[in-house]
Enzyme design. Structure first.
Site, PDB file in Angstrom:
ATOM      1  N   SER A   1       0.795  -0.901   0.350  1.00 14.19           N
ATOM      2  CA  SER A   1       0.192  -0.291   0.063  1.00 14.19           C
ATOM      3  C   SER A   1       0.944   1.047   0.214  1.00 14.19           C
ATOM      4  CB  SER A   1      -0.933  -0.224   1.422  1.00 14.19           C
ATOM      5  OG  SER A   1      -1.710   1.168   1.032  1.00 14.19           O
TER       6      SER A   1
ATOM      7  N   TYR B   1      -2.067  -1.291  11.034  1.00 14.10           N
ATOM      8  CA  TYR B   1      -2.233  -1.346   9.009  1.00 14.10           C
ATOM      9  C   TYR B   1      -1.261  -0.654   8.225  1.00 14.10           C
ATOM     10  CZ  TYR B   1      -4.306  -1.380   4.316  1.00 14.10           C
ATOM     11  OH  TYR B   1      -4.080  -1.744   2.564  1.00 14.10           O
TER      12      TYR B   1
END
Length: 256
Positions: free
Chosen positions: A139, A152
């Protein structure tokens, strides 16, 4: 059909990014093993239009024993895994002091530890045939932080570090390991953030526009199809010397 004879295992592939990548790889000749908790039968029917075989295993990747069972299934039914796409992930948003410890553990288990376990189980067969592709869906949050996303962000930073180590350890072989780093993709995880804005009083269009405006200069979502095409490139001979890369596909997010 450059992937004829290859088998791709894509985690978290019953919808969203994983299914988009599966579609592109299947269209180019790969057999595909799906994994995830969504409607796998609909996903399998979508891929069955192509020439390769389609399989499914329901392993919960937070459990290393179930990951072992997934790879046993892959070897038994497909012979080996040639292409591993580590895509499965979950999200939880909360300030650090309010972040539930069990959610931290769950996110690290699926978003990071599962990448390690799948990779270690895929590598022996890839090394034996001197060819393999490991593609980690990281990401933009592997390089930057965002409020409320401690677990995350930590996991995705870890995925990029793991990608580099695997790339170095396979550098003298025909196995490559790289990461794709998308910005906003309209997946169920992102839709929940849009829904939260709608619940706070924004219209659906306002919520989408505001989410993109915060981070993504292109003002457009990255698509699963675009990620699939980039994964396909990494499977090609042209990408043989692309190793340990963190490939940003983020509408300009990190260019700011």
């Amino acid at each position: 059909m450059m992937l004829n004879g290859k088998t791709a295992l894509i985690t978290g592939s019953t919808s969203g990014i994983g299914l988009g990548i599966a579609e592109v790889l299947a269209r180019n000749g790969a057999s595909v093993i799906l994994n995830g908790f969504g409607d796998w039968q609909a996903a399998a029917e979508q891929l069955a239009r192509h020439e390769g075989r389609v399989g499914y295993h329901a392993a919960d990747l937070a459990d290393p024993a179930q990951i072992e069972a997934l790879f046993d299934y892959a070897r038994r039914e497909f012979g080996r895994v040639d292409i591993l796409v580590n895509n499965a992930g979950i999200q939880h948003v909360a300030p650090l002091q309010d972040f539930p410890a069990e959610r931290w553990d769950a996110i690290l288990a699926l978003n990071l530890s599962a990448v390690f376990h799948c990779t270690r189980l895929a590598l022996p067969d890839m090394r034996a045939q001197d060819w393999g592709r490991i593609i980690n869906i990281a990401s933009v949050h592997g390089s930057v932080g965002s409020l409320g996303k401690a677990a995350y962000v930590a996991a995705k930073h870890g995925v990029l570090g793991l990608t580099k180590v695997v790339a170095l350890e396979t550098a003298l072989s025909g196995v490559t390991c790289n990461a794709l780093c998308p910005g906003w993709v309209l997946t169920p995880l992102v839709q929940r953030q849009i829904d939260a804005r709608i619940a706070a009083g924004e219209s659906p269009e306002q919520a989408r526009t505001a989410l993109l405006a915060e981070k993504q200069p292109s003002q457009a979502f990255v698509t699963p199809q675009q990620l699939g095409e980039l994964a396909l490139f990494l499977c090609s001979s042209a990408a043989q010397q692309v190793r340990g890369a963190a490939w940003n596909i983020d509408g300009g997010w990190l260019a700011q």
